[in-house]
Design a protein around this motif. Structure first.
Motif, short mmCIF file in Angstrom:
data_model
loop_
_atom_site.label_atom_id
_atom_site.label_comp_id
_atom_site.label_asym_id
_atom_site.label_seq_id
_atom_site.Cartn_x
_atom_site.Cartn_y
_atom_site.Cartn_z
N MET A 1 0.85 -1.18 0.00
CA MET A 1 0.00 0.00 0.00
C MET A 1 0.89 1.24 0.00
SD MET A 1 -2.60 1.36 2.93
CE MET A 1 -4.14 0.75 2.34
N SER A 2 0.59 2.18 -0.89
CA SER A 2 1.39 3.39 -0.93
C SER A 2 0.90 4.41 0.09
CB SER A 2 1.37 4.00 -2.34
OG SER A 2 0.08 4.49 -2.63
N LEU A 3 1.73 5.38 0.36
CA LEU A 3 1.40 6.42 1.33
C LEU A 3 1.58 7.77 0.67
CD1 LEU A 3 0.92 7.49 4.25
CD2 LEU A 3 3.39 7.31 4.57
N ARG A 4 0.53 8.58 0.64
CA ARG A 4 0.64 9.92 0.06
C ARG A 4 0.93 10.90 1.19
NH1 ARG A 4 -0.05 12.84 -4.23
NH2 ARG A 4 -0.72 11.10 -5.52
N ILE A 5 1.96 11.71 0.99
CA ILE A 5 2.35 12.71 1.97
C ILE A 5 2.16 14.07 1.31
CG2 ILE A 5 4.19 13.59 3.45
CD1 ILE A 5 5.43 10.74 3.28
N GLY A 6 1.18 14.82 1.78
CA GLY A 6 0.89 16.12 1.18
C GLY A 6 0.45 15.95 -0.26
N HIS A 7 0.79 16.93 -1.10
CA HIS A 7 0.41 16.88 -2.51
C HIS A 7 1.57 16.49 -3.41
CE1 HIS A 7 -3.51 18.57 -1.66
NE2 HIS A 7 -2.92 19.51 -0.92
N THR A 8 2.75 16.30 -2.81
CA THR A 8 3.92 16.11 -3.65
C THR A 8 4.59 14.74 -3.53
OG1 THR A 8 5.30 17.10 -1.95
CG2 THR A 8 4.50 18.56 -3.68
N GLY A 13 4.65 1.29 -1.50
CA GLY A 13 4.54 0.32 -0.41
C GLY A 13 5.90 -0.21 0.01
N ALA A 14 5.95 -0.77 1.21
CA ALA A 14 7.22 -1.22 1.79
C ALA A 14 7.74 -2.49 1.12
CB ALA A 14 7.05 -1.44 3.28
N ALA A 26 11.67 -1.11 4.23
CA ALA A 26 12.14 0.07 3.52
C ALA A 26 11.16 0.38 2.39
CB ALA A 26 13.54 -0.18 2.95
N HIS A 27 11.33 1.53 1.76
CA HIS A 27 10.43 1.92 0.67
C HIS A 27 11.24 2.17 -0.60
CE1 HIS A 27 6.82 2.38 3.18
NE2 HIS A 27 7.71 2.64 4.12
N PRO A 28 10.84 1.60 -1.72
CA PRO A 28 11.53 1.84 -2.98
C PRO A 28 11.63 3.35 -3.24
CG PRO A 28 9.90 0.11 -3.26
CD PRO A 28 9.69 0.70 -1.89
N GLY A 29 12.78 3.78 -3.70
CA GLY A 29 13.00 5.19 -3.96
C GLY A 29 13.81 5.86 -2.86
#
Ligand code: FES
Length: 94
Positions: A1-8, A13-14, A26-29
Protein backbone atom coordinates in the motif's frame (compact mmCIF):
# COMPACT_ATOMS: atom_id res chain seq x y z
CA UNK A 1 0.00 0.00 0.00
CA UNK A 2 1.39 3.39 -0.93
CA UNK A 3 1.40 6.42 1.33
CA UNK A 4 0.64 9.92 0.06
CA UNK A 5 2.35 12.71 1.97
CA UNK A 6 0.89 16.12 1.18
CA UNK A 7 0.41 16.88 -2.51
CA UNK A 8 3.92 16.11 -3.65
CA UNK A 9 5.11 12.78 -2.21
CA UNK A 10 3.56 9.43 -3.08
CA UNK A 11 5.55 6.84 -1.16
CA UNK A 12 5.38 3.31 -2.59
CA UNK A 13 4.54 0.32 -0.41
CA UNK A 14 7.22 -1.22 1.79
CA UNK A 15 9.73 -3.83 0.70
CA UNK A 16 12.03 -5.88 2.89
CA UNK A 17 15.82 -5.68 2.81
CA UNK A 18 18.19 -7.52 5.11
CA UNK A 19 20.85 -5.75 7.14
CA UNK A 20 23.44 -8.13 8.55
CA UNK A 21 20.84 -10.85 8.14
CA UNK A 22 18.06 -8.97 9.95
CA UNK A 23 14.93 -8.01 7.96
CA UNK A 24 14.37 -4.25 7.70
CA UNK A 25 11.36 -2.55 6.16
CA UNK A 26 12.14 0.07 3.52
CA UNK A 27 10.43 1.92 0.67
CA UNK A 28 11.53 1.84 -2.98
CA UNK A 29 13.00 5.19 -3.96
CA UNK A 30 14.70 5.81 -0.64
CA UNK A 31 18.38 5.18 -0.03
CA UNK A 32 19.81 2.36 2.05
CA UNK A 33 21.05 5.09 4.44
CA UNK A 34 17.51 6.44 4.89
CA UNK A 35 16.20 2.93 5.55
CA UNK A 36 18.96 2.25 8.08
CA UNK A 37 18.36 5.58 9.80
CA UNK A 38 14.61 4.91 9.98
CA UNK A 39 15.36 1.49 11.47
CA UNK A 40 17.50 3.10 14.19
CA UNK A 41 20.84 1.98 12.77
CA UNK A 42 23.29 4.86 13.24
CA UNK A 43 26.57 2.93 13.60
CA UNK A 44 27.73 1.33 10.34
CA UNK A 45 31.39 0.60 11.07
CA UNK A 46 34.35 1.64 13.21
CA UNK A 47 37.22 3.96 12.36
CA UNK A 48 40.40 2.02 11.53
CA UNK A 49 42.68 3.50 14.20
CA UNK A 50 40.54 4.50 17.18
CA UNK A 51 37.64 2.12 16.62
CA UNK A 52 35.27 5.09 16.93
CA UNK A 53 31.73 4.61 15.63
CA UNK A 54 31.11 5.84 12.09
CA UNK A 55 27.85 6.40 10.26
CA UNK A 56 26.03 8.68 7.88
CA UNK A 57 27.54 12.17 7.71
CA UNK A 58 27.20 14.10 4.42
CA UNK A 59 24.38 12.05 2.84
CA UNK A 60 25.52 13.12 -0.63
CA UNK A 61 28.21 10.59 -1.52
CA UNK A 62 31.24 12.73 -0.63
CA UNK A 63 32.54 11.49 2.74
CA UNK A 64 32.26 7.69 2.30
CA UNK A 65 31.50 7.31 6.02
CA UNK A 66 28.41 5.24 5.20
CA UNK A 67 30.13 2.54 3.15
CA UNK A 68 28.41 -0.85 3.31
CA UNK A 69 28.60 -4.03 1.24
CA UNK A 70 25.80 -4.65 -1.28
CA UNK A 71 26.10 -7.41 -3.85
CA UNK A 72 29.73 -7.99 -2.89
CA UNK A 73 30.71 -4.38 -3.60
CA UNK A 74 31.56 -1.49 -1.30
CA UNK A 75 28.96 1.19 -1.90
CA UNK A 76 27.92 4.38 -0.11
CA UNK A 77 24.60 3.63 1.60
CA UNK A 78 23.40 7.18 0.95
CA UNK A 79 23.75 6.70 -2.82
CA UNK A 80 22.30 3.21 -3.07
CA UNK A 81 18.54 2.79 -3.61
CA UNK A 82 16.69 0.01 -1.83
CA UNK A 83 14.93 -2.78 -3.66
CA UNK A 84 13.13 -5.91 -2.52
CA UNK A 85 15.50 -8.50 -1.08
CA UNK A 86 18.57 -6.27 -1.08
CA UNK A 87 21.22 -7.70 1.29
CA UNK A 88 23.30 -5.11 3.15
CA UNK A 89 26.36 -5.85 5.29
CA UNK A 90 27.70 -3.24 7.68
CA UNK A 91 31.03 -3.17 9.53
CA UNK A 92 33.11 -2.78 6.39
CA UNK A 93 36.81 -2.40 7.26
CA UNK A 94 38.30 0.77 5.82
S1 FES B 1 27.08 9.84 4.23
FE1 FES B 1 28.77 10.67 3.19
S2 FES B 1 29.01 9.35 1.47
FE2 FES B 1 27.22 8.61 2.47
Amino acid sequence: MSLRIGHTVDRPGAVTITVDGTPVSAHPGESVAAALFAAGRRRLRESPRAGAPRGMFCLMGACQECVVIVGGRRVPACQTPVSEGLAVTTGVPW
